[in-house]
Design an enzyme around this catalytic site. Structure first.
Site, PDB file in Angstrom:
ATOM      1  N   HIS A  10      -0.024   1.419 -24.518  1.00  9.63           N
ATOM      2  CA  HIS A  10      -0.713   2.569 -23.946  1.00  9.63           C
ATOM      3  C   HIS A  10      -1.338   3.439 -25.035  1.00  9.63           C
ATOM      4  O   HIS A  10      -0.956   3.354 -26.201  1.00  9.63           O
ATOM      5  CB  HIS A  10       0.287   3.483 -23.210  1.00  9.63           C
ATOM      6  CG  HIS A  10       1.027   2.840 -22.099  1.00  9.63           C
ATOM      7  ND1 HIS A  10       0.628   2.937 -20.798  1.00  9.63           N
ATOM      8  CD2 HIS A  10       2.167   2.097 -22.094  1.00  9.63           C
ATOM      9  CE1 HIS A  10       1.489   2.293 -20.023  1.00  9.63           C
ATOM     10  NE2 HIS A  10       2.426   1.770 -20.794  1.00  9.63           N
ATOM     11  N   TYR A  38       6.855   6.738 -21.630  1.00 13.73           N
ATOM     12  CA  TYR A  38       6.945   5.639 -22.590  1.00 13.73           C
ATOM     13  C   TYR A  38       8.326   5.608 -23.226  1.00 13.73           C
ATOM     14  O   TYR A  38       8.993   6.629 -23.357  1.00 13.73           O
ATOM     15  CB  TYR A  38       5.911   5.800 -23.716  1.00 13.73           C
ATOM     16  CG  TYR A  38       4.578   6.298 -23.255  1.00 13.73           C
ATOM     17  CD1 TYR A  38       3.784   5.537 -22.397  1.00 13.73           C
ATOM     18  CD2 TYR A  38       4.105   7.548 -23.644  1.00 13.73           C
ATOM     19  CE1 TYR A  38       2.554   6.010 -21.958  1.00 13.73           C
ATOM     20  CE2 TYR A  38       2.874   8.017 -23.211  1.00 13.73           C
ATOM     21  CZ  TYR A  38       2.103   7.248 -22.364  1.00 13.73           C
ATOM     22  OH  TYR A  38       0.897   7.728 -21.931  1.00 13.73           O
ATOM     23  N   HIS A 114      -2.093  -1.336 -20.669  1.00 14.72           N
ATOM     24  CA  HIS A 114      -1.906  -0.710 -19.358  1.00 14.72           C
ATOM     25  C   HIS A 114      -3.018  -1.154 -18.410  1.00 14.72           C
ATOM     26  O   HIS A 114      -2.781  -1.483 -17.254  1.00 14.72           O
ATOM     27  CB  HIS A 114      -1.902   0.811 -19.545  1.00 14.72           C
ATOM     28  CG  HIS A 114      -1.578   1.581 -18.314  1.00 14.72           C
ATOM     29  ND1 HIS A 114      -1.573   2.945 -18.295  1.00 14.72           N
ATOM     30  CD2 HIS A 114      -1.266   1.224 -17.047  1.00 14.72           C
ATOM     31  CE1 HIS A 114      -1.265   3.377 -17.085  1.00 14.72           C
ATOM     32  NE2 HIS A 114      -1.077   2.339 -16.304  1.00 14.72           N
ATOM     33  N   LYS A 122      -7.918   2.228 -15.454  1.00 15.34           N
ATOM     34  CA  LYS A 122      -7.939   3.046 -16.666  1.00 15.34           C
ATOM     35  C   LYS A 122      -8.400   2.179 -17.826  1.00 15.34           C
ATOM     36  O   LYS A 122      -8.271   0.959 -17.782  1.00 15.34           O
ATOM     37  CB  LYS A 122      -6.536   3.582 -16.990  1.00 15.34           C
ATOM     38  CG  LYS A 122      -5.943   4.478 -15.949  1.00 15.34           C
ATOM     39  CD  LYS A 122      -4.572   4.945 -16.377  1.00 15.34           C
ATOM     40  CE  LYS A 122      -4.017   5.910 -15.345  1.00 15.34           C
ATOM     41  NZ  LYS A 122      -2.825   6.558 -15.811  1.00 15.34           N
ATOM     42  N   CYS A 124      -6.981   2.560 -20.745  1.00  8.79           N
ATOM     43  CA  CYS A 124      -5.775   2.572 -21.575  1.00  8.79           C
ATOM     44  C   CYS A 124      -5.338   1.164 -21.936  1.00  8.79           C
ATOM     45  O   CYS A 124      -5.187   0.333 -21.041  1.00  8.79           O
ATOM     46  CB  CYS A 124      -4.677   3.308 -20.806  1.00  8.79           C
ATOM     47  SG  CYS A 124      -3.096   3.380 -21.632  1.00  8.79           S
TER      48      CYS A 124
END
Length: 139
Positions: A10, A38, A114, A122, A124
């Site tokens: 991430h 996380y 991610h 996203k 990410c």
């Protein structure tokens, strides 16, 4: 021990100067989370901070948290807020070293970003983690 199928990479989607305490406050105050997003977070200087033991479930990827270890670097956007790989050399080195340790502990786990999980819309972690780490073997 949990059955770990994934190691998710991430970014915080913040400036690299973001403070971990501010990120944690956001999780609690705006998202209502009691557990961190996380397990590990990497500061711009490469310092690795353990936010949660890997035996516990974090909030990194909705629907996959029980089978995922989540690791994040601070950054991931440019000055205009556009997704960009902003990892420092130190962050890249720490991320690689940490992924090697985790891959050794969970040899069948898939390393991916991610964004590579189903239904995630996203950017990410703002780079292709699957491609970058596809050849990562256990140490």
């Amino acid at each position: 021990m949990r059955n770990i199928k994934y190691i998710a990479v991430h970014c915080t989607a913040t400036a690299q100067t973001a403070k971990i305490e501010a990120i944690q406050n956001y999780w609690r105050e705006h998202l209502g989370w009691t557990m961190p997003g996380y397990h590990f977070i990497i500061k711009a200087d490469g310092a690795l901070v353990n936010l949660l033991p890997i035996e516990k479930v974090s909030n990194g990827v909705k629907g996959f948290n029980s089978e995922t270890i989540n690791i994040c670097y601070i950054g991931g956007i440019d000055k205009k807020g556009v997704p960009k790989d902003t990892r420092t050399i130190e962050q890249k080195a720490t991320l690689l070293a940490t992924l090697k340790v985790l891959k050794n502990k969970f040899p069948t786990a898939i390393i991916q970003g991610h964004r590579d999980f189903p239904k995630v819309k996203k950017a990410c972690p703002s780079f292709d983690a699957r491609k970058e780490y596809q050849d990562l073997k256990t140490i």
